[in-house]
Design a protein around this motif. Structure first.
Motif, short mmCIF file in Angstrom:
data_model
loop_
_atom_site.label_atom_id
_atom_site.label_comp_id
_atom_site.label_asym_id
_atom_site.label_seq_id
_atom_site.Cartn_x
_atom_site.Cartn_y
_atom_site.Cartn_z
N GLY A 89 -0.98 -0.66 -13.32
CA GLY A 89 -1.67 -1.52 -12.37
C GLY A 89 -1.16 -2.94 -12.30
N GLU A 90 -0.33 -3.37 -13.25
CA GLU A 90 0.20 -4.73 -13.21
C GLU A 90 1.18 -4.88 -12.05
N SER A 91 1.25 -6.11 -11.55
CA SER A 91 2.14 -6.41 -10.44
C SER A 91 2.82 -7.75 -10.71
N THR A 117 0.84 -1.20 0.00
CA THR A 117 0.00 0.00 0.00
C THR A 117 0.87 1.25 0.00
N HIS A 118 1.89 1.26 0.85
CA HIS A 118 2.83 2.38 0.84
C HIS A 118 3.51 2.51 -0.53
N ALA A 119 3.89 1.37 -1.11
CA ALA A 119 4.61 1.39 -2.39
C ALA A 119 3.73 1.91 -3.52
N ARG A 120 2.47 1.51 -3.54
CA ARG A 120 1.56 2.00 -4.60
C ARG A 120 1.36 3.51 -4.49
N ALA A 121 1.31 3.99 -3.27
CA ALA A 121 1.19 5.44 -3.09
C ALA A 121 2.44 6.15 -3.60
N LYS A 122 3.62 5.54 -3.37
CA LYS A 122 4.85 6.15 -3.85
C LYS A 122 4.91 6.12 -5.37
N LEU A 123 4.48 5.02 -5.98
CA LEU A 123 4.46 4.92 -7.43
C LEU A 123 3.59 6.03 -8.03
N CYS A 146 6.83 7.24 -11.95
CA CYS A 146 7.73 6.42 -12.77
C CYS A 146 6.94 5.29 -13.42
N ASP A 147 7.57 4.62 -14.38
CA ASP A 147 6.89 3.55 -15.12
C ASP A 147 6.77 2.28 -14.30
N LEU A 148 7.84 1.96 -13.58
CA LEU A 148 7.87 0.76 -12.74
C LEU A 148 8.47 1.11 -11.40
N LEU A 149 8.02 0.42 -10.36
CA LEU A 149 8.59 0.59 -9.03
C LEU A 149 8.90 -0.79 -8.47
N VAL A 150 10.17 -1.01 -8.13
CA VAL A 150 10.61 -2.28 -7.56
C VAL A 150 10.57 -2.14 -6.04
N VAL A 151 9.78 -2.99 -5.41
CA VAL A 151 9.49 -2.84 -3.99
C VAL A 151 10.24 -3.89 -3.18
N ASN A 152 11.04 -3.43 -2.23
CA ASN A 152 11.73 -4.29 -1.27
C ASN A 152 11.06 -4.16 0.09
N ASP A 153 10.72 -5.29 0.70
CA ASP A 153 10.31 -5.29 2.10
C ASP A 153 11.59 -5.44 2.93
N VAL A 154 12.02 -4.34 3.57
CA VAL A 154 13.31 -4.34 4.26
C VAL A 154 13.16 -4.57 5.76
N SER A 155 12.01 -4.98 6.20
CA SER A 155 11.85 -5.26 7.62
C SER A 155 12.60 -6.55 7.98
#
Length: 407
Positions: free
Chosen positions: A377-379, A338-344, A349-358
């Protein structure tokens, strides 16, 4: 444990095959070395036998009762030829079977990776290029050679990549097959930022972050293997340069910003995998700030650094893809995606690569897992594995979205 055939042909770079063999065996693979007769002029069979724990032979007349020239290829999970000389590439393309190695190639149903090494003139010769094209068309992986010092005073494309690079790329093929190193970025120019910026407080101290740069390095190495011209803007990374990659070293966010903008002008893809500091000290002390002195600060005022990713999006040329990275943790307000989609949406940008760093799952680790979110919207979920394998998955998503080129 994977069963790997390490083919070694007769070039001076054969000495690096011993180092590659060591890397593969230490990774837990069962490696059978199959050299050509000329390769043993450079490295003796005893060396390969001692490092692999397996017998070494070059002809089809040894162990005839085991039908070795058929069984070795049939029972292998991967064949890697390093170095692959111009002669070996020609014989493989022609389907020759005049020694144990070329016979093994004809019986192998597993992925095959050729790692060329030869003088520049031999690599660029139309006959060699035709043979490379033939092998790739048949489904083999033929890596581009590194550029650098050759035998004697010569220098240019034709150098064998370093064993660490070759070993990393073998993990990609073992996990994803030959398509993981498809030559689908040929003719593309790629700019990648990696590492973490450091913002000086004084001549000794700085504000920094925990990024090791390993994922950016993997992205650069795999992009080069898939045929791209790669520029790597590296912020404070202490790693050997990946083969076939031009590295631009930077320190601060402002230096990274200038370098990326300069290189991105004619790039097909810009990947912002570096961890860029959001803030920097408002001023930098000329001398070290010491405790119990007049220079000891009560606080350190910060100013915001430019949003480089947003700037790249605003300036991108038609057809250029901009890929961002997001190191996220969930909190009481929302989960990671959810945080990542808001950032995207915010970055554009065209693509956002999301790392869960916890939980220390990413920084400095050999493995990673990401989700690639697209603006439409693709994931795409890329499961946990070595960072080079994750890089291959990211590039597959990127390559599928590049505007086709027509000749």
């Amino acid at each position: 444990m994977s069963r790997i055939v390490l083919g070694v042909s007769g070039g001076v770079a054969a000495y690096k095959a011993a180092l590659l063999l060591r890397a593969l065996t230490e990774a837990g693979h069962d490696v059978r070395v199959v050299p050509t007769p000329s390769a043993l002029h450079f490295v003796g069979a005893a060396t390969f036998e001692a490092l692999s724990g397996n017998p070494v032979t070059t002809d089809v007349w040894s162990d005839v009762d085991e039908v070795a020239h058929v069984r070795i290829g049939q029972e292998s999970d991967l064949v890697v030829i390093a170095p692959a000389t111009a002669d070996l590439l020609a014989r493989a393309a022609a389907g020759r079977a005049d020694d144990l190695l070329t016979a093994t190639l004809l019986t192998a149903h597993c992925p095959v990776v050729f790692v060329p090494a030869m003088h520049t003139e031999m690599w660029l010769h139309p006959a060699t290029q035709d043979n490379v094209a033939t092998l790739r068309r048949r489904g083999s992986v033929v890596l581009p050679p590194a550029v650098g010092r050759l035998t004697g005073p010569d220098s240019g494309p034709g150098r064998l990549p370093e064993p660490a690079d070759i070993a990393a790329l073998t993990t990609v093929v073992l996990a994803g097959g030959a398509s993981a190193l498809a030559h689908d970025l040929t003719g593309r120019r790629v700019v990648i930022s990696a590492g973490g910026t450091r913002e000086p407080l004084d001549p000794v101290r700085y504000l920094g972050n925990r990024s090791s740069g390993k994922q950016g390095w993997a992205l650069a190495r795999v992009a080069a293997a898939r045929g791209a011209e790669v520029v790597l803007v590296a912020a404070n990374v202490e790693l050997p340069a990946p083969f076939g990659v031009r590295v631009v070293h930077v320190g601060t966010a402002e230096e990274l910003r200038a370098a990326v903008h300069a290189e991105a002008t004619d790039a097909d893809v810009v990947v912002m995998s570096a961890a860029v500091a959001d803030f920097r000290p408002a001023s930098v002390a000329e001398a070290k700030m010491k405790k119990d002195s007049a220079a000891e600060p009560d606080s350190v005022p910060l100013v915001r650094n430019p949003d480089i990713l947003a700037e790249l999006v605003a300036k991108r040329s038609p057809g250029q893809l901009v890929v961002g990275f997001a190191a996220e943790t969930g909190d009481a307000d929302a989960d990671v995606l959810t945080h990542a989609r808001a950032k995207l949406a915010r970055k554009g940008c065209d693509l956002l690569v999301v790392n869960d760093v916890s939980g220390d799952l990413v920084f400095g680790q050999a493995d990673n897992a990401v989700v690639v979110l697209a603006a439409d919207g693709e994931s795409t979920e890329i499961p946990r594995g070595p960072k080079d394998g994750v890089a291959a998955g990211i590039w597959t998503v990127v390559a599928s979205r590049l505007t086709p080129r027509y000749s």
